[in-house]
Design an enzyme around this catalytic site. Structure first.
Site, PDB file in Angstrom:
ATOM      1  N   ARG A 188     -12.502  49.595  80.597  1.00 37.95           N
ATOM      2  CA  ARG A 188     -11.940  50.818  81.176  1.00 37.95           C
ATOM      3  C   ARG A 188     -12.194  50.892  82.682  1.00 37.95           C
ATOM      4  O   ARG A 188     -11.420  51.475  83.421  1.00 37.95           O
ATOM      5  CB  ARG A 188     -12.562  52.064  80.524  1.00 37.95           C
ATOM      6  CG  ARG A 188     -12.140  52.303  79.085  1.00 37.95           C
ATOM      7  CD  ARG A 188     -12.518  53.713  78.679  1.00 37.95           C
ATOM      8  NE  ARG A 188     -12.556  53.914  77.238  1.00 37.95           N
ATOM      9  CZ  ARG A 188     -11.492  54.250  76.497  1.00 37.95           C
ATOM     10  NH1 ARG A 188     -10.311  54.394  77.045  1.00 37.95           N
ATOM     11  NH2 ARG A 188     -11.607  54.424  75.194  1.00 37.95           N
ATOM     12  N   PHE A 227      -0.853  43.545  74.814  1.00 36.85           N
ATOM     13  CA  PHE A 227      -1.994  44.456  74.862  1.00 36.85           C
ATOM     14  C   PHE A 227      -2.677  44.331  76.221  1.00 36.85           C
ATOM     15  O   PHE A 227      -3.107  43.250  76.611  1.00 36.85           O
ATOM     16  CB  PHE A 227      -2.988  44.148  73.731  1.00 36.85           C
ATOM     17  CG  PHE A 227      -3.970  45.261  73.531  1.00 36.85           C
ATOM     18  CD1 PHE A 227      -3.628  46.382  72.786  1.00 36.85           C
ATOM     19  CD2 PHE A 227      -5.228  45.212  74.116  1.00 36.85           C
ATOM     20  CE1 PHE A 227      -4.526  47.431  72.625  1.00 36.85           C
ATOM     21  CE2 PHE A 227      -6.124  46.258  73.959  1.00 36.85           C
ATOM     22  CZ  PHE A 227      -5.772  47.367  73.211  1.00 36.85           C
ATOM     23  N   ASP A 244       3.060  53.556  73.755  1.00 39.58           N
ATOM     24  CA  ASP A 244       3.421  52.329  73.047  1.00 39.58           C
ATOM     25  C   ASP A 244       4.474  52.669  71.986  1.00 39.58           C
ATOM     26  O   ASP A 244       5.670  52.569  72.236  1.00 39.58           O
ATOM     27  CB  ASP A 244       2.151  51.730  72.445  1.00 39.58           C
ATOM     28  CG  ASP A 244       2.402  50.447  71.698  1.00 39.58           C
ATOM     29  OD1 ASP A 244       3.545  49.994  71.667  1.00 39.58           O
ATOM     30  OD2 ASP A 244       1.439  49.870  71.144  1.00 39.58           O
ATOM     31  N   GLU A 292      -0.677  60.751  80.613  1.00 40.60           N
ATOM     32  CA  GLU A 292      -1.017  59.678  79.667  1.00 40.60           C
ATOM     33  C   GLU A 292      -1.272  58.375  80.412  1.00 40.60           C
ATOM     34  O   GLU A 292      -0.721  58.146  81.494  1.00 40.60           O
ATOM     35  CB  GLU A 292       0.169  59.455  78.713  1.00 40.60           C
ATOM     36  CG  GLU A 292       0.174  60.340  77.484  1.00 40.60           C
ATOM     37  CD  GLU A 292      -0.707  59.793  76.369  1.00 40.60           C
ATOM     38  OE1 GLU A 292      -1.561  58.928  76.631  1.00 40.60           O
ATOM     39  OE2 GLU A 292      -0.533  60.243  75.228  1.00 40.60           O
ATOM     40  N   ASP A 293      -2.058  57.511  79.799  1.00 41.72           N
ATOM     41  CA  ASP A 293      -2.267  56.173  80.331  1.00 41.72           C
ATOM     42  C   ASP A 293      -1.111  55.253  79.946  1.00 41.72           C
ATOM     43  O   ASP A 293      -0.516  54.592  80.776  1.00 41.72           O
ATOM     44  CB  ASP A 293      -3.609  55.594  79.847  1.00 41.72           C
ATOM     45  CG  ASP A 293      -3.806  55.753  78.331  1.00 41.72           C
ATOM     46  OD1 ASP A 293      -2.945  56.367  77.665  1.00 41.72           O
ATOM     47  OD2 ASP A 293      -4.821  55.256  77.819  1.00 41.72           O
TER      48      ASP A 293
HETATM   49  P1  IMP Z   1       1.167  55.104  70.774  1.00 40.62           P
HETATM   50  O1  IMP Z   1       0.875  56.275  69.874  1.00 40.62           O
HETATM   51  O2  IMP Z   1       1.555  53.886  69.962  1.00 40.62           O
HETATM   52  O3  IMP Z   1       2.180  55.415  71.825  1.00 40.62           O
HETATM   53  O4  IMP Z   1      -0.206  54.686  71.424  1.00 40.62           O
HETATM   54  C1  IMP Z   1      -0.752  55.351  72.518  1.00 40.62           C
HETATM   55  C2  IMP Z   1      -2.226  55.066  72.653  1.00 40.62           C
HETATM   56  O5  IMP Z   1      -2.576  53.788  72.137  1.00 40.62           O
HETATM   57  C3  IMP Z   1      -2.620  55.029  74.122  1.00 40.62           C
HETATM   58  O6  IMP Z   1      -2.986  56.290  74.589  1.00 40.62           O
HETATM   59  C4  IMP Z   1      -3.764  54.035  74.119  1.00 40.62           C
HETATM   60  O7  IMP Z   1      -4.974  54.686  73.822  1.00 40.62           O
HETATM   61  C5  IMP Z   1      -3.439  53.090  72.982  1.00 40.62           C
HETATM   62  N1  IMP Z   1      -2.747  51.855  73.459  1.00 40.62           N
HETATM   63  C6  IMP Z   1      -1.453  51.505  73.271  1.00 40.62           C
HETATM   64  N2  IMP Z   1      -1.182  50.319  73.839  1.00 40.62           N
HETATM   65  C7  IMP Z   1      -2.340  49.921  74.411  1.00 40.62           C
HETATM   66  C8  IMP Z   1      -2.699  48.746  75.188  1.00 40.62           C
HETATM   67  O8  IMP Z   1      -1.905  47.835  75.475  1.00 40.62           O
HETATM   68  N3  IMP Z   1      -3.990  48.715  75.613  1.00 40.62           N
HETATM   69  C9  IMP Z   1      -4.902  49.684  75.351  1.00 40.62           C
HETATM   70  N4  IMP Z   1      -4.604  50.771  74.629  1.00 40.62           N
HETATM   71  C10 IMP Z   1      -3.334  50.895  74.167  1.00 40.62           C
END
Ligand code: IMP
Length: 183
Positions: free
Chosen positions: A169, A156, A107, A103-104
Site C-alpha cells: 500500500r 492485478f 474492477d 475509490e482506488d
Molecule cells: P470490484 O468490486 O470488483 O469493483 O472490486 C473493487 C475492490 O477490489 C477495490 O476497491 C480493491 O480493494 C479490490 N481490487 C480490485 N482490483 C484490484 C487490484 O488489481 N489490486 C488490488 N486490489 C484490487
C-alpha cells in the site's frame, strides 16, 4: 517506498508517482468547476483509497468535508469474493449533500454498485464517483463513473493504497504484481 524497494515483485510499473499526481491535479480542476458554489462531501472507501483521497483532496483549491466508509470485498486474494458488507459506516448524515465517492480501483463494479445503492437510500442531493483506476469489466457496467484517472488492463496491480495481503500500500507507484508473489 519505490519500485526498487520490492525487489522483483513487480513485473511492470504501470503508473509513476508523477503520472498519478498530474492526472489527480487535472481531475481536481474538473471537480472545482463542476461543484462551484456547492458544498461537497468526499467519501473515501477504506483502505485502498487513502492515498487517492489524501492527494486529490489536497489538490482542490476549495473547502470540502471528508468522511470514510469501509467495505469488505476481496479478502486477501486477487479475485472477488462476491461478498460485500459495510465494516465502517459514515459518521456524516449525507441527506441533502453533494457526495463524491472516492475509490482506488473499480474492477467488477460489485463493490461500487452496492455502495451507491446504499448511499442513494440516504437522500443525498447528488452522488458521483471518482476512481483513480478502472479495469475493463467496469467499463461495461451500468454504474456511471464521472471521474476516472486511468483505464488499465485486467491485471492485478498494487501500490498507491492498493494491496496484496495488506502489503504494497505504501508503494509510491502502481505496478503489476508478479505471479510468483501470489502463486
Ligand atoms: P470490484 O468490486 O470488483 O469493483 O472490486 C473493487 C475492490 O477490489 C477495490 O476497491 C480493491 O480493494 C479490490 N481490487 C480490485 N482490483 C484490484 C487490484 O488489481 N489490486 C488490488 N486490489 C484490487
Amino acid at each position: 517506498m519505490e519500485a526498487e524497494h520490492v525487489d522483483d515483485d513487480l513485473t511492470e510499473v504501470v503508473l509513476t508517482e508523477e503520472q498519478i499526481q498530474r492526472r489527480t491535479t487535472e481531475l481536481a480542476q474538473e471537480i472545482e468547476r463542476d461543484y462551484a458554489g456547492k458544498e461537497l462531501l468526499l467519501v473515501g472507501v477504506l483502505r485502498g483509497a487513502v492515498m487517492v483521497m489524501a492527494d486529490m483532496a489536497r489538490s482542490l483549491k476549495r473547502h470540502v468535508e471528508m468522511d470514510w466508509m469501509a467495505i469488505s470485498s476481496y479478502g486477501t486474494g486477487t479475485s472477488s469474493s462476491g461478498v460485500v458488507r459495510i465494516l465502517k459506516d459514515l459518521d456524516t448524515d449525507i441527506n441533502g449533500k453533494h457526495v463524491l465517492v472516492v475509490e482506488d480501483i473499480i474492477d467488477t463494479g460489485l463493490t461500487l454498485s452496492y455502495l451507491l445503492s446504499n448511499l442513494a437510500s440516504r437522500g443525498p442531493a447528488s452522488t458521483e464517483v471518482f476512481t483513480l483506476l478502472r479495469k475493463p469489466e467496469a467499463q461495461r457496467m451500468a454504474v456511471k463513473v464521472k471521474y476516472v484517472g486511468f483505464d488499465i488492463p485486467n491485471d492485478f496491480v498494487v501500490g498507491y493504497g492498493l494491496d496484496y495481503a495488506e502489503r504494497y500500500r505504501n508503494l509510491r507507484c502502481v505496478g503489476t504484481l508478479a505471479p510468483h508473489v501470489y502463486s
